[in-house]
Design a protein around this motif. Structure first.
Motif, short mmCIF file in Angstrom:
data_model
loop_
_atom_site.label_atom_id
_atom_site.label_comp_id
_atom_site.label_asym_id
_atom_site.label_seq_id
_atom_site.Cartn_x
_atom_site.Cartn_y
_atom_site.Cartn_z
N LYS A 93 -1.40 6.43 -2.63
CA LYS A 93 -0.06 6.97 -2.82
C LYS A 93 0.95 5.90 -2.41
CE LYS A 93 -1.29 11.71 -2.55
NZ LYS A 93 -0.73 13.02 -2.57
N LEU A 94 2.17 6.04 -2.89
CA LEU A 94 3.20 5.05 -2.57
C LEU A 94 4.07 5.57 -1.43
CD1 LEU A 94 4.27 3.99 -6.17
CD2 LEU A 94 2.69 2.81 -4.61
N ALA A 95 4.13 4.77 -0.35
CA ALA A 95 4.92 5.21 0.82
C ALA A 95 6.39 5.37 0.46
CB ALA A 95 4.76 4.21 1.96
N CYS A 96 6.89 4.55 -0.48
CA CYS A 96 8.34 4.61 -0.78
C CYS A 96 8.70 5.81 -1.64
CB CYS A 96 8.81 3.33 -1.43
SG CYS A 96 8.17 3.08 -3.09
N LYS A 97 7.75 6.29 -2.45
CA LYS A 97 8.10 7.32 -3.41
C LYS A 97 7.43 8.66 -3.08
CE LYS A 97 8.58 7.60 -8.36
NZ LYS A 97 7.75 7.41 -9.52
N GLN A 151 5.06 -1.69 5.16
CA GLN A 151 5.97 -2.72 4.65
C GLN A 151 6.26 -2.45 3.18
OE1 GLN A 151 6.22 -6.44 6.05
NE2 GLN A 151 4.90 -6.21 7.82
N MET A 152 7.50 -2.69 2.79
CA MET A 152 7.93 -2.35 1.44
C MET A 152 8.67 -3.50 0.76
SD MET A 152 9.36 1.47 1.76
CE MET A 152 8.31 2.77 2.39
N ALA A 153 8.71 -3.44 -0.58
CA ALA A 153 9.50 -4.43 -1.32
C ALA A 153 10.59 -3.72 -2.11
CB ALA A 153 8.59 -5.25 -2.22
N CYS A 154 10.23 -3.11 -3.26
CA CYS A 154 11.28 -2.53 -4.11
C CYS A 154 11.85 -1.22 -3.54
CB CYS A 154 10.74 -2.30 -5.53
SG CYS A 154 9.58 -0.93 -5.63
N GLY A 155 11.01 -0.42 -2.90
CA GLY A 155 11.46 0.86 -2.33
C GLY A 155 11.60 1.98 -3.35
N THR A 156 11.28 1.71 -4.61
CA THR A 156 11.50 2.73 -5.64
C THR A 156 10.27 3.02 -6.50
OG1 THR A 156 12.33 1.01 -7.11
CG2 THR A 156 13.98 2.23 -5.86
N GLY A 157 9.11 2.53 -6.12
CA GLY A 157 7.89 2.87 -6.85
C GLY A 157 7.50 1.89 -7.93
N LEU A 158 8.20 0.76 -8.05
CA LEU A 158 7.92 -0.18 -9.15
C LEU A 158 6.90 -1.25 -8.80
CD1 LEU A 158 11.57 -0.66 -10.46
CD2 LEU A 158 9.75 0.67 -11.52
N CYS A 159 6.99 -1.81 -7.59
CA CYS A 159 6.15 -2.99 -7.28
C CYS A 159 4.75 -2.59 -6.83
CB CYS A 159 6.82 -3.84 -6.21
SG CYS A 159 6.81 -3.11 -4.56
N ARG A 160 4.53 -1.38 -6.42
CA ARG A 160 3.26 -0.85 -5.92
C ARG A 160 2.77 -1.59 -4.67
NH1 ARG A 160 3.03 2.93 -9.57
NH2 ARG A 160 1.10 3.79 -8.90
N GLY A 161 3.74 -2.12 -3.92
CA GLY A 161 3.40 -2.91 -2.74
C GLY A 161 3.26 -2.08 -1.47
N CYS A 162 3.44 -0.78 -1.54
CA CYS A 162 3.47 0.01 -0.30
C CYS A 162 2.39 1.10 -0.32
CB CYS A 162 4.83 0.65 -0.14
SG CYS A 162 5.20 1.81 -1.48
N ALA A 163 1.24 0.79 -0.97
CA ALA A 163 0.21 1.82 -1.16
C ALA A 163 -0.40 2.26 0.17
CB ALA A 163 -0.88 1.27 -2.06
S1 FES Z 1 7.92 -0.60 -2.17
FE1 FES Z 1 7.64 -1.04 -4.28
S2 FES Z 1 6.35 0.58 -4.90
FE2 FES Z 1 6.82 1.09 -2.87
#
Ligand code: FES
Ligand code: FAD
Length: 257
Positions: free
Chosen positions: A241-245, A220-232
């Motif tokens: 690691k970040l799934a989005c980045k 599951q993701m929020a920002c998709g660009t590495g900023l929120c760190r919600g997809c570790a």
């Molecule tokens: S979705 Fe925000 S850091 Fe990956």
């Protein structure tokens, strides 16, 4: 380069049970995209739902990208109501994509459910590189199968309504074992995408047979660009690691599922 744009919906059609394929006019994203990358779509102009939703790039054809989605929750149900001519807010291409430049001559694509989403685009690029392709697709029933743009398809369904009755990993394993692919496995590469239990079983199989394997994870993701760190996701070295980045595509021996 990541593009943020308001794009035009070209079409949005039902292609299987509750599954839609949307074509979006987005030349800059289409021309820069790699298979395995994704876009983020803000499905509503207001705060409900607040977060954008991630979707794999199903295909990139000239100035258009396609996505395929299952209308399962609030965001995707809204998305299913978009008609040709509507405007849509998207960001992409995001993430890292599959590596198609390493040593292999046969690609084994393994997809569970809508895990097929990144593979028509990957198939197109692999064909341009003259790779042999075998595609294993698993679905709950034949009504949820989408096979457009895929090559050399082998099917498994949970209810046995089409193809092998059972999981796609059991089917893959029996194919590998029965056809003695193990004698020339070094020329194979596995590409996997699907729900976590399927990916875990795939990674175990690849570890057992020492196969080169990349998987795309759907954290599951929020920002998709590495900023929120919600997809570790946890890596083998214990760091996150970040799934989005760093992903969504990882080597199978890189992360812990
Ligand atoms: S979705 Fe925000 S850091 Fe990956
Ligand atoms: C990199 C990436 C690529 C993706 N590509 C596709 C795609 O090509 N097609 C597609 O249909 N979906 C894809 N997904 C999943 C998709 O983003 C979710 O289905 C979507 O966010 C659901 O939004 P919703 O508002 O409809 O559902 P929500 O109302 O947010 O959730 C509905 C239900 O789905 C579950 N759910 C939500 N997101 C996910 C998820 N990521 N994984 C598992 N369960 C989830 C929720 O827990 C809940 O039970 C992808 C996800 C990622 C991270």
């Amino acid at each position: 380069m990541i593009i943020k744009t308001t794009a035009l919906v070209v079409s949005n059609e039902l292609v299987a049970e509750n599954i839609y394929r949307m074509e979006i006019l987005a030349p800059e994203i289409s021309q820069n995209a790699k298979p395995g990358q994704f876009i983020n779509i803000k499905v509503s102009e207001n705060f409900d739902p607040l977060l954008p939703r991630p979707f794999s790039i199903y295909n990139a054809i000239e100035d258009k990208i396609q996505i395929i989605f299952n209308a399962i929750g609030k965001g995707t149900k809204i998305l299913s109501t978009f008609k040709a001519g509507a405007s849509i807010n998207i960001i992409g291409p995001l993430g890292n994509g599959f590596n198609t430049t390493d040593e292999f001559d046969t690609a084994i694509i393994v997809a569970g459910g809508l895990g097929i989403a990144p593979f028509p685009f990957l198939t197109k690029i692999l064909k341009e590189k003259n790779k042999k392709i075998i595609t294993f697709i698993g679905a709950k029933t034949k009504h949820q199968l989408v096979t457009d743009g895929l090559e050399n398809i082998k099917i498994a369904t949970d209810d046995g309504s089409l193809g092998y009755k059972g999981t796609i990993i059991e089917f893959l394993k029996s194919n590998i074992t029965n056809t003695d692919l193990t004698s020339f496995l070094s020329t194979f590469k596995i590409f996997g995408c699907g729900p976590n239990p399927m990916l875990k079983a795939l990674v175990n199989l690849c570890n057992e047979l020492n196969l080169n394997c990349e998987i795309s994870v759907e954290t599951q993701m929020a920002c998709g660009t590495g900023l929120c760190r919600g997809c570790a996701v946890r890596s083998k070295g214990g760091i996150y690691k970040l799934a989005c980045k760093d992903g969504p595509v990882f080597n199978s021996n890189e992360i812990v599922l």
